[in-house]
Motif scaffolding. Structure first.
Motif, PDB file in Angstrom:
ATOM      1  N   ASN A  99       2.476 -12.094  -7.282  1.00  0.00           N
ATOM      2  CA  ASN A  99       1.955 -11.403  -6.107  1.00  0.00           C
ATOM      3  C   ASN A  99       0.506 -11.011  -6.389  1.00  0.00           C
ATOM      4  N   ALA A 100      -0.287 -10.994  -5.347  1.00  0.00           N
ATOM      5  CA  ALA A 100      -1.720 -10.721  -5.478  1.00  0.00           C
ATOM      6  C   ALA A 100      -2.017  -9.233  -5.360  1.00  0.00           C
ATOM      7  N   HIS A 116      -4.790  -7.980  -4.057  1.00  0.00           N
ATOM      8  CA  HIS A 116      -5.611  -7.729  -2.865  1.00  0.00           C
ATOM      9  C   HIS A 116      -4.840  -7.851  -1.559  1.00  0.00           C
ATOM     10  N   ARG A 117      -3.654  -8.466  -1.596  1.00  0.00           N
ATOM     11  CA  ARG A 117      -2.762  -8.484  -0.430  1.00  0.00           C
ATOM     12  C   ARG A 117      -1.351  -8.811  -0.919  1.00  0.00           C
ATOM     13  N   ASP A 118      -0.382  -8.178  -0.325  1.00  0.00           N
ATOM     14  CA  ASP A 118       1.006  -8.325  -0.726  1.00  0.00           C
ATOM     15  C   ASP A 118       1.610  -9.540  -0.035  1.00  0.00           C
ATOM     16  N   PHE A 119       1.898 -10.588  -0.808  1.00  0.00           N
ATOM     17  CA  PHE A 119       2.482 -11.803  -0.234  1.00  0.00           C
ATOM     18  C   PHE A 119       3.838 -11.536   0.407  1.00  0.00           C
ATOM     19  N   ALA A 151       4.661  -8.727   2.091  1.00  0.00           N
ATOM     20  CA  ALA A 151       4.576  -7.759   3.186  1.00  0.00           C
ATOM     21  C   ALA A 151       4.907  -8.330   4.563  1.00  0.00           C
ATOM     22  N   PRO A 152       4.432  -9.526   4.917  1.00  0.00           N
ATOM     23  CA  PRO A 152       4.752 -10.037   6.262  1.00  0.00           C
ATOM     24  C   PRO A 152       6.253 -10.303   6.425  1.00  0.00           C
ATOM     25  N   GLU A 188       2.461 -17.206   1.818  1.00  0.00           N
ATOM     26  CA  GLU A 188       1.655 -17.567   0.657  1.00  0.00           C
ATOM     27  C   GLU A 188       2.467 -17.423  -0.628  1.00  0.00           C
ATOM     28  N   ASP A 227       1.832 -16.937  11.258  1.00  0.00           N
ATOM     29  CA  ASP A 227       2.625 -15.848  11.820  1.00  0.00           C
ATOM     30  C   ASP A 227       4.007 -16.271  12.307  1.00  0.00           C
TER      31      ASP A 227
END
Length: 184
Positions: free
Chosen positions: A41-42, A44-47, A49-50, A55, A77
């Motif tokens: 997981n990154a 700078h953004r949570d892969f 979360a969506p 990703e 999306d």
């Protein structure tokens, strides 16, 4: 279609009929290989979360070499994804890459440990995977020439239907999804 992946995945309760059909078409199996895929997981953004993961960053280790891979599934999306941008390259020292990712704040998510057998045809690669903790699967990946994603998808579906072999349920999620208990 370099850097774009179009594939279909199914549960594989009995692969014998499919393998026999592939042999009829002239395909031969590779030796089975073990692949250990570590997903990250990154920072700078949570892969995760969506609602639908779009990703993945992965380090693959196997006998024939190691690689790093980043995929972005499209439509971003959408719950059901149709294809992925895929960027992959060989790496000589997977431990150095793991340490680099850790130093940059990337965190391990899940490890997929699988045994894979590949069958190659001119425009399609068929792989049989046994995934520890998840089961048996077959993936069809388009490897031919196509005008666009829709054309590649149509050619792939036409090929799969032409096999006239019973497949298991369609699987619309990756192995990390399955092991993490995610539907999408």
């Amino acid at each position: 279609m370099k850097y774009i992946e179009v594939e279909k995945k199914y549960a594989a309760p009995d692969a014998a009929a499919l393998k026999a059909k592939l042999e009829e078409l002239g395909a031969k199996p590779s030796a089975q290989t073990r692949q250990v895929d570590a997903y990250y997981n990154a920072p700078h953004r949570d892969f995760l979360a969506p609602e639908a993961i779009s990703e993945w960053l992965r380090i693959r280790t196997e006998d024939r070499g190691s690689s790093i891979n980043f995929k972005v599934w499209h439509p971003i999306d959408a719950i059901a994804k149709t294809h992925a941008d895929e960027y992959e390259t060989a790496i000589d020292d997977p431990e150095a890459i793991r340490r680099m990712l850790h130093a940059l704040g990337f965190t391990p998510l899940v490890t997929v440990d699988k045994t894979r057998e590949e069958w190659k045809l001119p425009h399609v690669e068929v792989v049989f995977d046994h995934v520890d903790g998840a089961g048996d699967f077959v993936e069809f990946e388009f490897k031919g020439d196509a005008d666009d994603v829709d054309d590649a998808t149509t050619q792939l579906v036409t090929f799969i239907e032409s096999l006239d072999v019973e497949l298991g349920d369609t699987i619309n999620r990756g192995y990390p999804h399955i092991l993490l208990g995610r539907d999408h």
